[in-house]
Design a protein around this motif. Sequence first.
Motif, PDB file in Angstrom:
ATOM      1  N   SER A   1       0.686  -1.414  -0.017  1.00  0.00           N
ATOM      2  CA  SER A   1       0.129   0.034   0.146  1.00  0.00           C
ATOM      3  C   SER A   1       0.903   1.284   0.095  1.00  0.00           C
ATOM      4  CB  SER A   1      -0.914   0.007   1.361  1.00  0.00           C
ATOM      5  OG  SER A   1      -0.157  -0.012   2.355  1.00  0.00           O
ATOM      6  N   THR A  45      -6.800   7.204  -6.898  1.00  0.00           N
ATOM      7  CA  THR A  45      -6.488   5.973  -6.277  1.00  0.00           C
ATOM      8  C   THR A  45      -6.598   4.917  -7.187  1.00  0.00           C
ATOM      9  OG1 THR A  45      -6.943   4.689  -4.421  1.00  0.00           O
ATOM     10  CG2 THR A  45      -8.803   5.518  -5.875  1.00  0.00           C
ATOM     11  N   VAL A  48      -5.036   0.281  -8.573  1.00  0.00           N
ATOM     12  CA  VAL A  48      -4.568  -0.537  -8.188  1.00  0.00           C
ATOM     13  C   VAL A  48      -3.420  -1.122  -9.049  1.00  0.00           C
ATOM     14  CG1 VAL A  48      -4.545  -3.033  -7.939  1.00  0.00           C
ATOM     15  CG2 VAL A  48      -6.208  -1.859  -6.793  1.00  0.00           C
ATOM     16  N   THR A  95      -0.145  -3.572  -5.594  1.00  0.00           N
ATOM     17  CA  THR A  95      -0.077  -2.299  -4.832  1.00  0.00           C
ATOM     18  C   THR A  95      -1.279  -1.364  -4.962  1.00  0.00           C
ATOM     19  OG1 THR A  95       2.341  -1.909  -5.077  1.00  0.00           O
ATOM     20  CG2 THR A  95       1.119  -0.002  -4.560  1.00  0.00           C
ATOM     21  N   THR A  96      -1.949  -1.267  -3.936  1.00  0.00           N
ATOM     22  CA  THR A  96      -2.969  -0.012  -3.705  1.00  0.00           C
ATOM     23  C   THR A  96      -2.321   1.386  -3.459  1.00  0.00           C
ATOM     24  OG1 THR A  96      -4.554  -1.653  -2.821  1.00  0.00           O
ATOM     25  CG2 THR A  96      -5.152   0.440  -2.628  1.00  0.00           C
ATOM     26  N   THR A 152      -3.046   5.748  -3.055  1.00  0.00           N
ATOM     27  CA  THR A 152      -3.829   6.717  -3.183  1.00  0.00           C
ATOM     28  C   THR A 152      -2.998   8.027  -2.936  1.00  0.00           C
ATOM     29  OG1 THR A 152      -5.475   5.455  -1.741  1.00  0.00           O
ATOM     30  CG2 THR A 152      -5.607   7.871  -1.428  1.00  0.00           C
TER      31      THR A 152
END
Length: 369
Positions: free
Chosen positions: A150, A229, A231, A240-241, A243
Motif C-alpha cells: 500500500s 487512487t 491498483v 499495490t493499492t 492513494t
Amino acid sequence: MGDPHRVGVVGLGVISRAYLDTLVGHPAVSVTAVADLDAARSAAVAAEVPGVEALSVGELLSSPDVDTVLNLTVPAAHAEIALGAIRHGKHVYGEKPLAAELADAQAVLEAAAKAGVEVGCAPDTVLGTGVQTARAAVAAGSIGRPQFASAVMVTPGHERWHPQPDFYYTAGGGPLLDMGPYYLASLVHLLGPVRAVTGAAGRPRAERVIGSGPRVGERIPVEVDTHVTGVLEHVDGALTTLTTSFDGVATTAAPIEVHGERGTLSVPDPNGFDGEVRLFELGGTGWRPLPVSAGYADGARGVGLLDFVTADGRRAPRASGELALHVLETMTALLRSAAEGRRIELTTSTRPPLPVPLTAAETWRGRGA
C-alpha cells in the motif's frame, strides 16, 4: 578525478536552492550558468555563487560551458527545455515528472538516444537510506515473497504553503503527477516494474485559495483531478493499492507498507531521504526498527544528479530517464483508466535501478574516501 562536469541550471524557483546547496563546491561538478524567465533572479543567484554566469534560457541551452542542463522548470516546460538542451548536445537531468504528457516524455528519450546523450530525472530521495534499507530487507528475504503493498499520500493541498501554487493544479500537476513519482519510483525499487493499472479519480473543488505570500486569498482554478487512487499490478505478481490526494487533512497510514509471506515492512516517507524502516515478522509481537544498511547517508536534493554524472558509462544512472518514463506512464495510465473506467496495460517497462550500497555523506559529497 578529471575536470568537473559542468552544469547549467534552468529554473530558479523554490527547489533550486536545495540543489545548489548540494552541488556548489562539489569536486565532481561545477555550476557554470543559471537561467530563469526572471532575469533578476538569475542575476541574484550568479552574484552569490563564484564562477556562475547569468544567461537567458536560450543562451544557457547552447552554451559551450555546459555539459548537463539541470531542468528545474514547471512540469509543463520540462519537455521543451529538455528537447532544447538535447538539440545542442547536452545531457539533461530534470525535476519530476519527466514531462507533463507521456508522448512528450517519449519524444525526449527518443531525441536523446539519437543525439547520444543521457537523460536523468528526479526523484532522488529514493536513493537515500530509507527506501534503500527497505529494498535491502526485501532482497534479503526478511518478509519472504512480497505479495502486496500500500502507498498513501494525503495532504490538504500545496496552496496552503506555496506562494505560487498554480502549476500544482494544471497539466502536469495534481497529487499524482506531483507526489506520485516518489511513491512509484520507490515501488519499482521495492517490487519491480508495473504491467497494468486500474484507477479512479475525483475533483471535489473547482477552485483553491492561496494561503501564503503576496497573493494570499486569491482563488485559482483546479484543472486536474486532486484525488487519485488505484491498483498497480507488478510484473512479478505483487499488487499495490495507491492513494494520492490533495483533499484530505491528515492520515495515520504508513507512506508505504510491503506485505510478504513472512512479514510486513513499514517504509518511511519517500519524499525524504531517510527515516525508520520497521519490520513486523510473522509470529512476532511488534514492530522492530531495522538498522540502516543501504543508501546515500544524509542524502540531499541533487545526489541523483551526482549519481547521474559520475556514472559516466560505467553503469546505468539510478535516477534514469527510463525509470522516469515508466513512472510517468504508470501515472498517466491511472488517470486514463479512471476516465475510461477500464484496466490498462502499460507499454513501457524498466529494470529496477542498481541498489545503492551504504555510502557515507563524506564520500558522496566528495569530502572523503
